[in-house]
Motif scaffolding. Structure first.
Motif, PDB file in Angstrom:
ATOM      1  N   VAL A  68     -70.601 -59.893  -0.124  1.00  0.00           N
ATOM      2  CA  VAL A  68     -69.548 -60.341  -0.518  1.00  0.00           C
ATOM      3  C   VAL A  68     -68.550 -60.604   0.763  1.00  0.00           C
ATOM      4  CG1 VAL A  68     -67.520 -59.358  -1.742  1.00  0.00           C
ATOM      5  CG2 VAL A  68     -69.733 -58.898  -2.591  1.00  0.00           C
ATOM      6  N   PRO A  69     -68.012 -61.652   0.802  1.00  0.00           N
ATOM      7  CA  PRO A  69     -67.161 -61.913   2.092  1.00  0.00           C
ATOM      8  C   PRO A  69     -65.722 -60.964   1.839  1.00  0.00           C
ATOM      9  CG  PRO A  69     -67.676 -63.968   0.759  1.00  0.00           C
ATOM     10  CD  PRO A  69     -68.209 -62.923  -0.228  1.00  0.00           C
TER      11      PRO A  69
ATOM     12  N   HIS B 294     -58.883 -60.735  -1.861  1.00  0.00           N
ATOM     13  CA  HIS B 294     -58.208 -61.293  -3.137  1.00  0.00           C
ATOM     14  C   HIS B 294     -58.367 -60.300  -4.283  1.00  0.00           C
ATOM     15  CE1 HIS B 294     -58.315 -65.309  -1.339  1.00  0.00           C
ATOM     16  NE2 HIS B 294     -59.361 -65.526  -1.641  1.00  0.00           N
ATOM     17  N   GLY B 295     -59.384 -59.552  -4.312  1.00  0.00           N
ATOM     18  CA  GLY B 295     -59.349 -58.504  -5.321  1.00  0.00           C
ATOM     19  C   GLY B 295     -58.339 -57.615  -5.151  1.00  0.00           C
TER      20      GLY B 295
ATOM     21  N   ALA C  85     -52.508 -65.953  -6.992  1.00  0.00           N
ATOM     22  CA  ALA C  85     -53.431 -65.174  -7.819  1.00  0.00           C
ATOM     23  C   ALA C  85     -54.336 -66.046  -8.365  1.00  0.00           C
ATOM     24  CB  ALA C  85     -52.520 -64.499  -8.889  1.00  0.00           C
ATOM     25  N   VAL C  86     -53.786 -67.175  -8.915  1.00  0.00           N
ATOM     26  CA  VAL C  86     -55.021 -68.091  -9.698  1.00  0.00           C
ATOM     27  C   VAL C  86     -56.086 -68.581  -8.709  1.00  0.00           C
ATOM     28  CG1 VAL C  86     -55.483 -70.051 -10.900  1.00  0.00           C
ATOM     29  CG2 VAL C  86     -53.771 -68.756 -11.465  1.00  0.00           C
TER      30      VAL C  86
ATOM     31  N   ALA D 180     -61.895 -68.007  -6.433  1.00  0.00           N
ATOM     32  CA  ALA D 180     -62.730 -67.902  -5.725  1.00  0.00           C
ATOM     33  C   ALA D 180     -63.702 -66.677  -5.985  1.00  0.00           C
ATOM     34  CB  ALA D 180     -61.963 -67.461  -4.073  1.00  0.00           C
ATOM     35  N   ILE D 181     -63.024 -65.691  -6.578  1.00  0.00           N
ATOM     36  CA  ILE D 181     -64.031 -64.689  -7.138  1.00  0.00           C
ATOM     37  C   ILE D 181     -64.951 -65.136  -8.375  1.00  0.00           C
ATOM     38  CG2 ILE D 181     -63.941 -62.561  -8.466  1.00  0.00           C
ATOM     39  CD1 ILE D 181     -61.278 -61.759  -6.766  1.00  0.00           C
ATOM     40  N   VAL D 182     -64.250 -66.128  -9.188  1.00  0.00           N
ATOM     41  CA  VAL D 182     -65.027 -66.244 -10.159  1.00  0.00           C
ATOM     42  C   VAL D 182     -66.195 -67.453  -9.704  1.00  0.00           C
ATOM     43  CG1 VAL D 182     -65.155 -67.779 -12.235  1.00  0.00           C
ATOM     44  CG2 VAL D 182     -63.524 -65.967 -12.037  1.00  0.00           C
ATOM     45  N   ARG D 183     -66.068 -68.375  -8.697  1.00  0.00           N
ATOM     46  CA  ARG D 183     -66.893 -68.967  -8.088  1.00  0.00           C
ATOM     47  C   ARG D 183     -68.042 -68.331  -7.425  1.00  0.00           C
ATOM     48  NH1 ARG D 183     -64.967 -72.076  -4.354  1.00  0.00           N
ATOM     49  NH2 ARG D 183     -62.833 -71.370  -4.619  1.00  0.00           N
TER      50      ARG D 183
END
Length: 119
Positions: free
Chosen positions: A61-62, A68-69, A102-103, A108-111
């Motif tokens: 996990v970068p 972002h989290g 936020a989006v 980025a997390i979803v991808r």
């Protein structure tokens, strides 16, 4: 997760900034939980940051995703509850810049999660 992300973009289009922030958080949370489920593990809670940190090391996990989290976790409660701030309503505290940030973080997390689910 992808539908929540789509919804967050709709929220931006209609200037529901606080909802875009919250829905982005939900998208990322669901995506990370999907990775855990694909590994045969269950995870509880709503905080994305510790979930990302608990993913197996081989997923690499970068650090930027952890940041972002953290951003999205900060929006989880105040974006949706009327008592999340000392006064006013959530809409008073959010704007287009925050919503887009936020989006983008959620995207980025979803991808990242989609890439690992595809394996």
């Amino acid at each position: 997760a992808t539908r929540d992300l789509e919804r967050a973009r709709i929220d931006i289009a209609y200037a529901f900034w606080e909802w875009a922030c919250f829905t982005g958080q939900q998208a990322a949370e669901k995506a990370v939980k999907a990775v855990f489920l694909s590994l045969g593990q269950d995870v509880w809670g709503h905080a994305i940051t510790p979930m990302l940190r608990e993913l197996p090391a081989e997923l690499a996990v970068p650090d930027v995703l952890v940041r972002h989290g953290q951003l999205l976790d900060a929006y989880y409660i105040p974006a949706r509850y009327p008592n999340g701030f000392p006064e006013g309503k959530p809409a008073d505290y959010f704007n287009e810049e925050k919503a887009r940030e936020a989006v983008d973080a959620a995207d980025a997390i979803v991808r990242f999660c989609q890439d690992h689910l595809a394996r």
